[in-house]
Design an enzyme around this catalytic site. Sequence first.
Site, PDB file in Angstrom:
ATOM      1  N   GLU A 290     -19.043  22.510 -14.594  1.00 23.91           N
ATOM      2  CA  GLU A 290     -19.327  21.135 -15.023  1.00 23.91           C
ATOM      3  C   GLU A 290     -18.414  20.151 -14.298  1.00 23.91           C
ATOM      4  O   GLU A 290     -18.829  19.049 -13.931  1.00 23.91           O
ATOM      5  CB  GLU A 290     -19.144  21.011 -16.541  1.00 23.91           C
TER       6      GLU A 290
ATOM      7  N   ASN B 205      -2.574  -2.105  13.465  1.00 23.21           N
ATOM      8  CA  ASN B 205      -4.024  -1.879  13.421  1.00 23.21           C
ATOM      9  C   ASN B 205      -4.418  -0.577  14.126  1.00 23.21           C
ATOM     10  O   ASN B 205      -5.264   0.171  13.657  1.00 23.21           O
ATOM     11  CB  ASN B 205      -4.765  -3.056  14.067  1.00 23.21           C
TER      12      ASN B 205
ATOM     13  N   ASN C  14     -17.472  28.123 -22.486  1.00 25.05           N
ATOM     14  CA  ASN C  14     -18.128  27.015 -21.781  1.00 25.05           C
ATOM     15  C   ASN C  14     -17.872  27.044 -20.274  1.00 25.05           C
ATOM     16  O   ASN C  14     -16.776  27.403 -19.843  1.00 25.05           O
ATOM     17  CB  ASN C  14     -17.634  25.679 -22.345  1.00 25.05           C
TER      18      ASN C  14
ATOM     19  N   THR D 143     -40.057  26.054  -9.014  1.00 25.48           N
ATOM     20  CA  THR D 143     -40.271  24.663  -8.589  1.00 25.48           C
ATOM     21  C   THR D 143     -40.537  23.902  -9.887  1.00 25.48           C
ATOM     22  O   THR D 143     -41.092  24.473 -10.842  1.00 25.48           O
ATOM     23  CB  THR D 143     -41.477  24.507  -7.639  1.00 25.48           C
ATOM     24  N   HIS D 144     -40.146  22.665  -9.961  1.00 27.09           N
ATOM     25  CA  HIS D 144     -40.304  21.869 -11.195  1.00 27.09           C
ATOM     26  C   HIS D 144     -39.653  22.550 -12.400  1.00 27.09           C
ATOM     27  O   HIS D 144     -40.084  22.344 -13.529  1.00 27.09           O
ATOM     28  CB  HIS D 144     -41.784  21.602 -11.510  1.00 27.09           C
TER      29      HIS D 144
ATOM     30  N   LYS E 124     -17.502  29.745 -28.674  1.00 21.73           N
ATOM     31  CA  LYS E 124     -17.916  29.128 -27.417  1.00 21.73           C
ATOM     32  C   LYS E 124     -17.200  29.696 -26.199  1.00 21.73           C
ATOM     33  O   LYS E 124     -16.028  30.025 -26.235  1.00 21.73           O
ATOM     34  CB  LYS E 124     -17.675  27.602 -27.469  1.00 21.73           C
TER      35      LYS E 124
ATOM     36  N   SER F 153       0.823  -1.224   0.000  1.00 23.73           N
ATOM     37  CA  SER F 153       0.000   0.000   0.000  1.00 23.73           C
ATOM     38  C   SER F 153       0.853   1.268   0.000  1.00 23.73           C
ATOM     39  O   SER F 153       0.323   2.374   0.057  1.00 23.73           O
ATOM     40  CB  SER F 153      -0.920   0.011   1.223  1.00 23.73           C
TER      41      SER F 153
ATOM     42  N   SER G 128     -13.762  26.386 -27.199  1.00 27.05           N
ATOM     43  CA  SER G 128     -13.846  25.136 -27.944  1.00 27.05           C
ATOM     44  C   SER G 128     -12.716  25.095 -28.957  1.00 27.05           C
ATOM     45  O   SER G 128     -12.329  26.132 -29.505  1.00 27.05           O
ATOM     46  CB  SER G 128     -15.194  25.069 -28.663  1.00 27.05           C
TER      47      SER G 128
HETATM   48  N1  ARG Z   1      -1.471  -1.319   5.677  1.00 31.49           N
HETATM   49  C1  ARG Z   1      -2.420  -1.780   6.619  1.00 31.49           C
HETATM   50  C2  ARG Z   1      -3.748  -1.060   6.430  1.00 31.49           C
HETATM   51  O1  ARG Z   1      -3.755  -0.048   5.867  1.00 31.49           O
HETATM   52  C3  ARG Z   1      -1.947  -1.500   8.001  1.00 31.49           C
HETATM   53  C4  ARG Z   1      -2.494  -2.428   8.990  1.00 31.49           C
HETATM   54  C5  ARG Z   1      -1.923  -3.775   8.751  1.00 31.49           C
HETATM   55  N2  ARG Z   1      -2.377  -4.715   9.722  1.00 31.49           N
HETATM   56  C6  ARG Z   1      -2.343  -6.010   9.513  1.00 31.49           C
HETATM   57  N3  ARG Z   1      -2.775  -6.764  10.443  1.00 31.49           N
HETATM   58  N4  ARG Z   1      -1.905  -6.534   8.387  1.00 31.49           N
HETATM   59  O2  ARG Z   1      -4.775  -1.532   6.835  1.00 31.49           O
END
Ligand code: ARG
Length: 465
Positions: free
Chosen positions: A289, A109, A284, A154-155, A282, A22, A276
Amino acid sequence: MKLWGGRFESGPSEVFEQFSCSLQFDRKLVFADIQGSQAFAGALARQGILAPEEGETLVNALDEIAREAHDPNYFEGAQDEDVHTFVIRKLKEKTGTLSDKIHTGRSRNEQVSLDIRLYLRASIDTLLEQVAELQQALLDLSRKYPDVVIPGYTHLRRAQAVLWPHYLLAYFEMLARDFERLEQTRARVNTMPLGSGALAGSGFGFDRDQIARDLEFSAITRNSMDVSGDRDFGLDFLYACSMILLHLSRLAEDWILYSSEELNWMTLGDSVTSGSSLMPQKKNPDSLELIRGKSGRVFGALTSLFVTMKGLPMTYNRDMQEDKEPLFDAFQQTSGSLRMAKEVANSVALNPAKPASAAEESWVVATDLAEELSRNGVPFHRAHQIVGKLVLESVRSGKKPSDWNPNSLAAFAPEFTPEMARLLSPREGMKTRELPGGTGPAAVAEALSEAETRLAGERKRVTIR
Ligand code: ARG
C-alpha cells in the site's frame, strides 16, 4: 557570507533571507559541489589564474571540507544562502584570500546545473542497480512456480488462462523499459555545463573538454544560454522515476488483491506485513500500500517541476531553485520503493491450487474452444456465437467447463468434434499459444531464459560504468 553585496547599500531583510535560503535542502549537493569546485580549480590553474601550488592548496582544502561534511552537524547554525556559498565560505576559512579566486569566471547558474547532474548521475546508477535486482526477484519467483496456471484478467473479469511466469514477465518487461529509460536519462544528464558562465559563456577560455574528462562526463553542453535555463534532464529523471512507480503501483495493487482473503492466491511474508492495533486477526499488506501511495508523491514531483519551468523567460530564474526538493524526494521514494518491492517479491508464497481452480471454474477456455472450431473450418464469428451459447447455457444450468464431455458437447452443437473436449481444460488451450510473446509453455520457457540473458546484459552495463 554573501557572494554579492558590493552593489547594495543595505542587506536583505531577515524575512527575505530566510525565504530564499536553500541550504537546508541543497546541502545534499555538498559533495557534488566540492568535486565540481576541485575540477574548476584545475581549470583555473590551466588558465594561469591560479599558480599550480595555489590550485593544489584549494583542492586539498576542498578535500578537507568533504571529510568534515560527513559529520551530520557540519551545517548546524550555517546562515549561507545556498550550498555553493557555504562551500566557498568554508574554503575561505581554510585558505583565506586565496579562496577569493575560486569563483573566477564561474556562475552559480552553471554550478547548480553541474551539481544536480553529478547528483542525478549517481542516483541513476543506484536506481539501475535496483531495477535489475527487482527484475531478478521476479525471475526467481517465476522459477519457483514455473507451471502454475492463473486466470489472466481484462476489466478485472477472468479472461484467458496464462502461466504464472508469463504474468511476472509482463512486469519484467515494464522494468526493462524503466531500465532503458534510466540509461537514456543518464546520457542526457551526463553532459558537462561548466564554462557556460552566468548565461553568455565564461570570459576565460577554459578547456571545457578537459573539465568534462576530469569529472567523467561523456560530453560538454553546447549552448551557454541553454545551460542556465535548462532543467530538462531533471524532468527526464522525474519521468523515469514516475514510470517506475507507475509500474510498481500496479504490481502492488495486483498483489494486494491476490493476497486478499477473497482471492488467497498468495501469502505475503510476515516480514512485509503489519497487524492492527485493534483487530487481532489482521495481516495487512502495508508495504504494498505504501508503494502504491508513494507513486502519487513521485508523480507530484514531476508535475511540480513541470509547472515550475513552464513559461520561465530565458535563461536562469530563481524559481528554478525549487527543482531540488522534488528531485531529491523522487529519488529517495523511488529507491525505497524498489527496495521494498524486491523484498516483498522474495517473501511471496503462492497457493497454486487457488488460481488454478479460479481458472478451471470459469470460462477462460471459451476463446480456446472458439479458436479450435475456427481452425476446423467454422468461420470465427459463427464459432464465437456457438461458444457464447455454450457459456450462456452453462451459466443458466450452473455448469463448469469440466461438467461437459465429448458427447454432451457434440449434442450441444454438431461442430464440436470429440477431440475438442480436451480444450475444456485451461492448460490445453495454452498449448495453442506457442508463438513468441504468447503464454504457450515452450514460449514462456524460452522467454524466461531470454529474460535471464537480457538481465545479465543489463547487469554488465551497470558494472561497466
Ligand atoms: N541556489 C540557487 C539555485 O538553486 C543557485 C543559483 C543561484 N543563482 C542566482 N543567480 N541567484 O538555483
